[in-house]
Design a protein around this motif. Structure first.
Motif, PDB file in Angstrom:
ATOM      1  N   ARG A 189       0.824  -1.213   0.000  1.00 51.11           N
ATOM      2  CA  ARG A 189       0.000   0.000   0.000  1.00 51.11           C
ATOM      3  C   ARG A 189       0.854   1.256   0.000  1.00 51.11           C
ATOM      4  O   ARG A 189       0.554   2.232  -0.695  1.00 51.11           O
ATOM      5  CB  ARG A 189      -0.924  -0.006   1.218  1.00 51.11           C
ATOM      6  N   THR A 190       1.935   1.238   0.792  1.00 54.18           N
ATOM      7  CA  THR A 190       2.826   2.401   0.811  1.00 54.18           C
ATOM      8  C   THR A 190       3.479   2.595  -0.546  1.00 54.18           C
ATOM      9  O   THR A 190       3.619   3.728  -1.028  1.00 54.18           O
ATOM     10  CB  THR A 190       3.904   2.227   1.895  1.00 54.18           C
ATOM     11  N   GLU A 192       2.221   1.788  -3.434  1.00 49.85           N
ATOM     12  CA  GLU A 192       1.207   2.343  -4.332  1.00 49.85           C
ATOM     13  C   GLU A 192       1.035   3.841  -4.115  1.00 49.85           C
ATOM     14  O   GLU A 192       0.897   4.615  -5.068  1.00 49.85           O
ATOM     15  CB  GLU A 192      -0.124   1.622  -4.116  1.00 49.85           C
ATOM     16  N   THR A 193       1.036   4.265  -2.851  1.00 52.16           N
ATOM     17  CA  THR A 193       0.930   5.694  -2.545  1.00 52.16           C
ATOM     18  C   THR A 193       2.103   6.465  -3.133  1.00 52.16           C
ATOM     19  O   THR A 193       1.935   7.539  -3.729  1.00 52.16           O
ATOM     20  CB  THR A 193       0.879   5.904  -1.018  1.00 52.16           C
ATOM     21  N   ARG A 196       1.834   6.850  -6.932  1.00 52.38           N
ATOM     22  CA  ARG A 196       0.915   7.918  -7.344  1.00 52.38           C
ATOM     23  C   ARG A 196       1.575   9.298  -7.227  1.00 52.38           C
ATOM     24  O   ARG A 196       1.173  10.244  -7.904  1.00 52.38           O
ATOM     25  CB  ARG A 196      -0.354   7.862  -6.491  1.00 52.38           C
ATOM     26  N   THR A 216       3.841  11.896   4.539  1.00 52.42           N
ATOM     27  CA  THR A 216       3.229  10.795   3.787  1.00 52.42           C
ATOM     28  C   THR A 216       3.352   9.468   4.511  1.00 52.42           C
ATOM     29  O   THR A 216       2.413   8.671   4.543  1.00 52.42           O
ATOM     30  CB  THR A 216       3.889  10.674   2.391  1.00 52.42           C
TER      31      THR A 216
END
Length: 431
Positions: A189-190, A192-193, A196, A216
């Motif tokens: 998940r990190t 993916e962040t 982006r 972040t």
């Protein structure tokens, strides 16, 4: 200046199996989970076949190329002792060693040798020679860089099993080509962040504004970035962090519907949990018991748990009694159960625990009995003596159709060398 190493056993479980079975070396080998359900370890040859971690064994064995695929049931007694042997070798050569997992250990390499790569190659060879485990070693000024270097040592055969990333110029050369997901501490998940935000490589993360990283990824992300820049934020720890809980749970080899069998399984799990407590010098002050039916079965789905505070203890008999007391209200007759388990919570250090003014059992007597129980089982093997409530035949016990011998922890399963009688030049056997 801090210098860290990370040594990691290659395909550790598979390597432990082949250490005592030379016929398995160089072959595609997988190790299966409890009940021989899923793949939890693969040799390099099995990885090349495309066998995935967590893949159900019943699907793997149906493949066309699985005819000569070897497999073994998980043998945690063997793996744990092989890890201990590996640790013993390392502490004899390195001032400080921090076990990170069963097959990974951080090394303090400050002032160990002038030529660190050569020292690490010799260390790998000694572990391979004595413990029969192939390894790779990563070197860096921080734990995060050492772990990254270890991955590169595994992936790039030309490095010969040792990767040194102490030089900032070396890191600048490799960081742009490495995905940010490769960094220790950055999950899916990190990643993916970060993607982006346009941060895809490790070089992108290192160049990112530190305040933005902290906003972040919180303080953990800021620490990861600092470590990747060569600033050590995680020193070698000589003490394992205190355990917060102990869980023992297994899926049954077949559905269990009778109260007597279900009670027996939970008593066996409570027995094992109590052993782990005493090994760590801890006592439990809380307990949770849970059970559920097969999640994909044809019958009714049922899952439940029950929790309670308990008197601080590591006594096997006391913990069995508490576990069965919690199980009874959540057991529903007429259902077939697939799994149950016990969780010991709110663990406290036995040595610092104040004496109970009104104990329900005699502490000194309990300590003597448990000490004798542990001593006998340590000498002759686990479950040599166990409470009758934990069962004798145990038909519910998880399947282990190809369990290798516990070569290093059970005297009755040790390797036996065949007798050799040389042949004389005349062809007659010498006396």
């Amino acid at each position: 200046m801090a210098v860290f190493g990370l040594i990691d056993g290659n395909s550790f479980y598979a390597s432990c199996e082949s250490a005592f079975a030379p016929s398995l070396r160089g072959r595609a080998l997988v190790v299966l989970s409890n009940n021989d359900g899923c793949v939890i370890a693969r040799s390099a040859e099995a990885k090349e076949r495309g066998v995935a971690m967590g893949e159900p064994w019943h699907l793997v064995r149906e493949r066309r190329d699985a005819a000569d695929l070897d497999w073994r049931s998980s043998n945690y007694s063997l793996y744990g002792d092989m890890s201990r042997r590996m640790y013993d070798i390392l502490v004899s050569r390195v001032p400080r060693v921090e076990p990170y997992s069963i097959d990974e250990m951080f090394l303090d390499l400050r002032d160990v040798a002038a030529d660190l790569p050569a020292f690490c190659r010799a260390l790998r060879e000694e572990v391979r020679r004595v413990a029969k485990i192939p390894t790779c070693i990563g070197i860096g000024p921080s734990k995060t860089i050492a772990k990254l270097a270890n991955k590169l040592a595994k992936d790039r055969l030309e490095l010969g099993g040792v990767c040194d990333l102490r030089d900032p110029l070396e890191r600048e050369a490799v960081y742009p080509d490495l995905p940010v997901s490769m960094v220790w501490g950055i999950g899916g998940r990190t990643a993916e962040t970060l993607h982006r935000m346009g941060v895809r490589s490790i070089a992108d993360l290192v160049a990112m504004d530190s305040r933005k990283v902290r906003d972040t990824m919180t303080v953990v992300g800021a620490r990861v970035q600092a470590e990747l820049r060569g600033v050590s934020c995680l020193p070698i720890s000589m003490m394992a962090p205190p355990r917060k809980g102990i869980t023992v749970s297994r899926a049954f080899s077949r559905p269990v519907s009778e109260w007597g069998e279900l009670r027996e399984t939970l008593a066996a799990y409570a027995t094992r949990a109590a052993e782990k407590l005493r090994q760590a010098g801890l006592q439990a002050t809380g307990m949770t018991v849970f059970l559920h039916t097969p999640p994909f079965g044809k019958g009714e789905w049922y899952s439940n748990r029950n929790s309670a505070r308990i008197e601080a203890t590591s006594d096997t008999l006391a913990l069995i009694g508490e576990a069965l007391r919690l199980l009874r209200p959540i057991w529903r007759p007429g259902l077939s159960y697939a799994k149950t388990g016990v969780m010991l919570l709110d663990l406290v250090d036995e040595a610092s625990q104040p004496a109970n003014l009104f104990p329900t059992r005699e502490p000194a007597r309990s300590k003597r009995i448990m000490g004798a129980l542990d001593a006998i089982n340590a000498r002759f093997g686990r479950d040599t003596i166990r409470p009758l409530a934990a069962g004798i035949e145990r038909p519910w016990k998880a399947r282990a159709m190809r369990l290798s011998p516990r070569y290093t922890t059970r005297i009755d399963e040790i390797l036996v060398a065949a007798s050799y009688r040389p042949i004389s030049p005349a062809g007659r056997t010498r006396p």
